[in-house]
Write a protein that holds these residues in place. Structure first.
Motif, PDB file in Angstrom:
ATOM      1  N   THR A  89       0.828  -1.207   0.000  1.00 29.46           N
ATOM      2  CA  THR A  89       0.000   0.000   0.000  1.00 29.46           C
ATOM      3  C   THR A  89       0.868   1.265   0.000  1.00 29.46           C
ATOM      4  O   THR A  89       0.413   2.318  -0.446  1.00 29.46           O
ATOM      5  CB  THR A  89      -0.981  -0.032   1.198  1.00 29.46           C
ATOM      6  N   LEU A 106     -10.835  -9.380  -0.949  1.00 28.64           N
ATOM      7  CA  LEU A 106     -11.466 -10.189  -1.998  1.00 28.64           C
ATOM      8  C   LEU A 106     -11.620 -11.666  -1.607  1.00 28.64           C
ATOM      9  O   LEU A 106     -12.729 -12.210  -1.639  1.00 28.64           O
ATOM     10  CB  LEU A 106     -10.630 -10.075  -3.288  1.00 28.64           C
ATOM     11  N   TYR A 145       4.416  -6.569   1.986  1.00 27.75           N
ATOM     12  CA  TYR A 145       3.586  -7.675   1.495  1.00 27.75           C
ATOM     13  C   TYR A 145       2.699  -7.164   0.377  1.00 27.75           C
ATOM     14  O   TYR A 145       2.118  -6.090   0.478  1.00 27.75           O
ATOM     15  CB  TYR A 145       2.617  -8.204   2.545  1.00 27.75           C
TER      16      TYR A 145
HETATM   17  O1  LIG Z   1     -15.507  -7.623  -2.219  1.00 29.11           O
HETATM   18  C1  LIG Z   1     -14.548  -7.285  -2.931  1.00 29.11           C
HETATM   19  C2  LIG Z   1     -13.261  -7.049  -2.380  1.00 29.11           C
HETATM   20  C3  LIG Z   1     -12.244  -6.646  -3.231  1.00 29.11           C
HETATM   21  N1  LIG Z   1     -12.472  -6.483  -4.565  1.00 29.11           N
HETATM   22  C4  LIG Z   1     -11.357  -6.096  -5.464  1.00 29.11           C
HETATM   23  O2  LIG Z   1     -10.318  -7.043  -5.298  1.00 29.11           O
HETATM   24  C5  LIG Z   1      -9.041  -6.433  -5.443  1.00 29.11           C
HETATM   25  C6  LIG Z   1      -8.218  -6.716  -4.192  1.00 29.11           C
HETATM   26  O3  LIG Z   1      -8.833  -6.080  -3.076  1.00 29.11           O
HETATM   27  P1  LIG Z   1      -8.449  -6.449  -1.561  1.00 29.11           P
HETATM   28  O4  LIG Z   1      -8.436  -7.922  -1.377  1.00 29.11           O
HETATM   29  O5  LIG Z   1      -9.344  -5.650  -0.665  1.00 29.11           O
HETATM   30  O6  LIG Z   1      -6.947  -5.982  -1.443  1.00 29.11           O
HETATM   31  P2  LIG Z   1      -6.271  -4.536  -1.624  1.00 29.11           P
HETATM   32  O7  LIG Z   1      -7.265  -3.457  -1.716  1.00 29.11           O
HETATM   33  O8  LIG Z   1      -5.277  -4.672  -2.740  1.00 29.11           O
HETATM   34  O9  LIG Z   1      -5.528  -4.342  -0.232  1.00 29.11           O
HETATM   35  C7  LIG Z   1      -4.839  -5.430   0.429  1.00 29.11           C
HETATM   36  O10 LIG Z   1      -3.522  -5.486  -0.010  1.00 29.11           O
HETATM   37  C8  LIG Z   1      -2.691  -4.392   0.373  1.00 29.11           C
HETATM   38  C9  LIG Z   1      -1.298  -4.674  -0.126  1.00 29.11           C
HETATM   39  O11 LIG Z   1      -1.274  -4.721  -1.520  1.00 29.11           O
HETATM   40  C10 LIG Z   1      -2.711  -4.259   1.887  1.00 29.11           C
HETATM   41  O12 LIG Z   1      -1.955  -3.162   2.289  1.00 29.11           O
HETATM   42  C11 LIG Z   1      -4.116  -4.090   2.391  1.00 29.11           C
HETATM   43  O13 LIG Z   1      -4.101  -4.080   3.805  1.00 29.11           O
HETATM   44  C12 LIG Z   1      -4.934  -5.247   1.937  1.00 29.11           C
HETATM   45  O14 LIG Z   1      -6.286  -5.046   2.316  1.00 29.11           O
HETATM   46  C13 LIG Z   1      -9.310  -4.941  -5.663  1.00 29.11           C
HETATM   47  O15 LIG Z   1      -9.311  -4.698  -7.059  1.00 29.11           O
HETATM   48  C14 LIG Z   1     -10.742  -4.742  -5.115  1.00 29.11           C
HETATM   49  O16 LIG Z   1     -11.466  -3.709  -5.725  1.00 29.11           O
HETATM   50  C15 LIG Z   1     -13.718  -6.710  -5.118  1.00 29.11           C
HETATM   51  O17 LIG Z   1     -13.929  -6.544  -6.318  1.00 29.11           O
HETATM   52  N2  LIG Z   1     -14.732  -7.097  -4.274  1.00 29.11           N
END
Ligand SMILES: O=c1ccn([C@@H]2O[C@H](COP(=O)(O)OP(=O)(O)O[C@H]3O[C@H](CO)[C@@H](O)[C@H](O)[C@H]3O)[C@@H](O)[C@H]2O)c(=O)[nH]1
Ligand SMILES: NC(=O)c1ccc[n+]([C@@H]2O[C@H](COP(=O)([O-])OP(=O)(O)OC[C@H]3O[C@@H](n4cnc5c(N)ncnc54)[C@H](O)[C@@H]3O)[C@@H](O)[C@H]2O)c1
Length: 309
Positions: A72, A145, A122
């Motif tokens: 992040t 996700l 990470y």
């Molecule tokens: O219900 C959901 C949840 C997520 N997403 C998408 O899935 C992808 C991944 O999302 P998510 O699993 O929430 O991860 P990130 O937003 O990439 O964040 C994670 O990964 C980061 C490191 O890359 C960390 O810092 C964060 O704490 C951690 O939540 C993104 O495109 C989201 O928009 C969906 O479409 N639907």
């Protein structure tokens, strides 16, 4: 031992009982959305805990530290893959606590070069222990996700919302670098080896990712294949603060830590499904969860209830 890193006494008690060679500091609050609505909770917990820990470590002459940082800190990078020397740019209070913690650690090392620190950034950890005995069990509404996909697969949620279908990516959904938790774990042991064998390591930073980007739809398809379950989808707008595409440059970790990820998304989904089917209601089981949900519904205002329903 259980304790709160925001309480110096709790940390001191542990350091009185044991002599540590090094500390791996995983503790912290990590929900991006919650950090936007409760920034003080995040700044207070994630920064005070680190400062207290480092103070007690220093007093006890334990100056070897591995820290859970995050991709992040790259925000939406200008190009991918992200190398460790990319400019750092955060978009939410959670991310800012990671960046400030990194800065604190760089400053502490600068002031006292006896400190040896590894910052591990990470990418997106997913999967479970291959035994199916250890896995992720979100205490409330899953934000990430794969925990959400898992809950749809076991019937706890009806549908997965896909945030954004208009990103300039191969299928319009966001791209991330998903990494198996077993690979992530081995990255930590390699980081400790590196600390113990490199006198002048200073405050070093390494990405822990696979170097491969996967879209949301590709990840869902891999889970469907591994589980044989349907994952109904609905599409919504982009989630605020989400970036389009992030994945890791892995050369530095490969060269300096001798580490690279072994597992791909098929392995991650296979192991996560193994955990999910053995433990559809996580560690707490169905009944206990129901009791917890009922208590929560009684005690919380309406706006906070959605997760339990
Ligand atoms: O219900 C959901 C949840 C997520 N997403 C998408 O899935 C992808 C991944 O999302 P998510 O699993 O929430 O991860 P990130 O937003 O990439 O964040 C994670 O990964 C980061 C490191 O890359 C960390 O810092 C964060 O704490 C951690 O939540 C993104 O495109 C989201 O928009 C969906 O479409 N639907
Ligand atoms: N899971 C991810 O997607 C991800 C990605 C990048 C970085 N990280 C970082 O990795 C670390 C571990 O993440 P996780 O997924 O295992 O999260 P988690 O929420 O499962 O575990 C974090 C633990 O820290 C504990 N904790 C929080 N504040 C504390 C305090 N003041 N004193 C003592 N314990 C405290 C919590 O009780 C929890 O058990 C976190 O620092 C997180 O920010 C996670």
């Amino acid at each position: 031992m259980q304790g709160d890193l925001c309480k110096v006494d709790d940390i001191q008690k542990v350091f009185k009982l044991y002599r540590f060679e090094a500390v791996i500091h995983f503790a912290g609050l990590k929900a991006v959305g919650e950090s936007v609505s409760k920034p003080l909770r995040y700044y207070s917990n994630n920064l005070v805990s680190t400062i207290n820990l480092m103070e007690v470590m220093s007093k006890n002459n334990c100056k070897n530290l591995v820290f859970s940082s995050s991709a992040t800190v790259y925000g939406q990078p200008e190009s991918v893959p992200c190398t460790e020397d990319y400019p750092l740019h955060v978009t939410n209070p959670y991310g800012r606590t990671k960046l400030i913690n990194e800065d604190i650690m760089r400053d502490v090392h600068h002031a006292d070069p006896e400190w040896k620190i590894v910052l591990l950034r990470y990418f997106n950890p997913v999967g479970s222990h291959p035994s199916g005995e250890i896995g992720e069990d979100p205490m409330d509404y899953p934000n990430n996700l794969m925990p959400f996909v898992q809950q749809v697969a076991v019937g706890r949620k009806e549908v997965l919302t896909v945030f954004g279908q208009d990103y300039p990516t191969r299928d319009g959904t966001g791209i991330r670098d998903y990494i198996h938790v077993m690979d992530l774990a081995s990255g930590h042991t390699k980081a400790l080896d590196k600390l113990f064998t490199t006198p002048d390591i200073g405050c070093a930073v390494y990405n822990l990712g696979t170097g491969k980007g996967t879209t949301v739809l590709e990840m869902v398809a891999a889970f469907v294949k591994a589980s044989g379950k349907e994952i109904p989808l609905k599409y919504a707008g982009r989630r605020p603060g989400d970036c389009r595409e992030v994945y890791a440059a892995t050369e530095k970790a490969e060269k300096e830590l001798g580490w690279r990820a072994k597992f791909g998304i098929a392995d991650m989904c296979r192991d996560q499904w193994n955990w999910a089917k053995k433990n559809p209601y996580g560690y707490r089981g169905h009944q206990e969860l129901e009791v917890h949900a009922q208590k929560f519904i009684k005690s919380e205002p309406l706006s906070n209830r959605h997760w339990a329903l």
